[in-house]
Design a protein around this motif. Sequence first.
Motif, PDB file in Angstrom:
ATOM      1  N   ARG A 100       0.974  -1.274   0.087  1.00 13.54           N
ATOM      2  CA  ARG A 100       0.001  -0.060   0.012  1.00 13.54           C
ATOM      3  C   ARG A 100       0.791   1.046   0.120  1.00 13.54           C
ATOM      4  O   ARG A 100       1.890   1.428   0.804  1.00 13.54           O
ATOM      5  CB  ARG A 100      -0.969  -0.030   1.112  1.00 13.54           C
ATOM      6  N   ARG A 106       8.880  -1.392   4.790  1.00 11.58           N
ATOM      7  CA  ARG A 106       8.759   0.283   4.297  1.00 11.58           C
ATOM      8  C   ARG A 106       9.886   0.221   3.349  1.00 11.58           C
ATOM      9  O   ARG A 106      11.124   0.078   3.790  1.00 11.58           O
ATOM     10  CB  ARG A 106       8.679   1.430   5.211  1.00 11.58           C
ATOM     11  N   GLU A 158       2.101   4.955   1.173  1.00 11.79           N
ATOM     12  CA  GLU A 158       1.985   5.968   2.319  1.00 11.79           C
ATOM     13  C   GLU A 158       2.840   6.864   1.684  1.00 11.79           C
ATOM     14  O   GLU A 158       3.941   6.824   2.053  1.00 11.79           O
ATOM     15  CB  GLU A 158       2.229   5.141   3.449  1.00 11.79           C
TER      16      GLU A 158
END
Length: 380
Positions: free
Chosen positions: A140, A216, A142
């Motif tokens: 996703r 991340r 971000e």
Amino acid sequence: MDQIITDEQRMVRDTARKLSDEVIAPVAARIDHDDVFPRDIYLAMAELGLFGVALPEDAGGAGMDAVTACIVMEEIARGSGAVGNAFAIPVEAALFLNHHGSEQHKKLIPGILDGSVISATAVTEPDHGSDVASMRTIARREGDEFVITGSKAWVTFGQVADVIMVFAKTDPDDGHKGISCILVETDRAGVHRGKSEELLGMHGLAECMIAFDNVRVPVGNLIGPENGAFKMAMENFNFSRLMMSSMALGMAQAAMEDAISYAHDRKQFGKPIFEFQAIQFMIADMAKDIAAARLLIHHAAKLYDLGQPIALEAAQAKLFTTDMAQVHISNALQIHGGNGYSREFRIERLFRDVRLSQIYEGTNQIQRMIIARQVGKMYA
């Protein structure tokens, strides 16, 4: 094949054959027994420049072609199917990054070629193998990062990889059109490697499950267009299938050589068993199918080098070669009799190793589906 390959291809083949016969084959049983990644052998292949055999010169490769890569793979796999499998990964990674990667990604290529950077690819999941479009790993967005969550299974080199090309859903609601490829450095927080898988064969490949727990990575780690990785993967599978076909071919060639040697040495009823027609017929069928498989592979590879689509030809080569290798390696073991069931003979390892070739890079049932669809379009 000597009559139709180039002098340059013959030279590279001879280099790979020398490495296989003198370096790889003598330690293949050790690799199989210890089930530890053979870094020394990996670096020996890199030192000879074999990982860049199909990569253009301006990208740091040898500037040769897919046909040559198939020739090298056959020779390496004659010595060890597992080492052949290991050879394919950096070859494919360098080509993939050169074709789809940014300038940032391409900086990894020299390290991949010299063996200092080990790459892996993560597509398959515990519940999704052939059905790639149904994968559940999510990336996703971000801000300027992707956050990756999910698990990948059967990651070859997973235990030792420095970087992994992870295929994940960036648009979970759009099926195969929502898959992206993202480069993940394995020292990032949230990357968890499972234990090495205990496999039937193909030992020494540091294969494991990888879990991504809110990992991340910068948006710049995206390889190719966002949501465009399914097409990239399918194109890469075509080349991968040529590699897997050539791997199975090399193992079948080794099995035939062992069967012939054993049949000349082994005496029953007062003469070498090679003189019995039952044995001769098995060996004749091996020779026939090995020759046919080699031609199928090289035909598909030549089309690939010419920039032609090869979905049909790659599937045909993969299906025929891996099926025939399974049959003939089994027959070669049969020629060895009870000795073939012993780990004292190479044929026992070949019998275990070759089984993966009918599953890897698309099962042979998937290959039949591809062939049927392609032929159906041609003659509709």
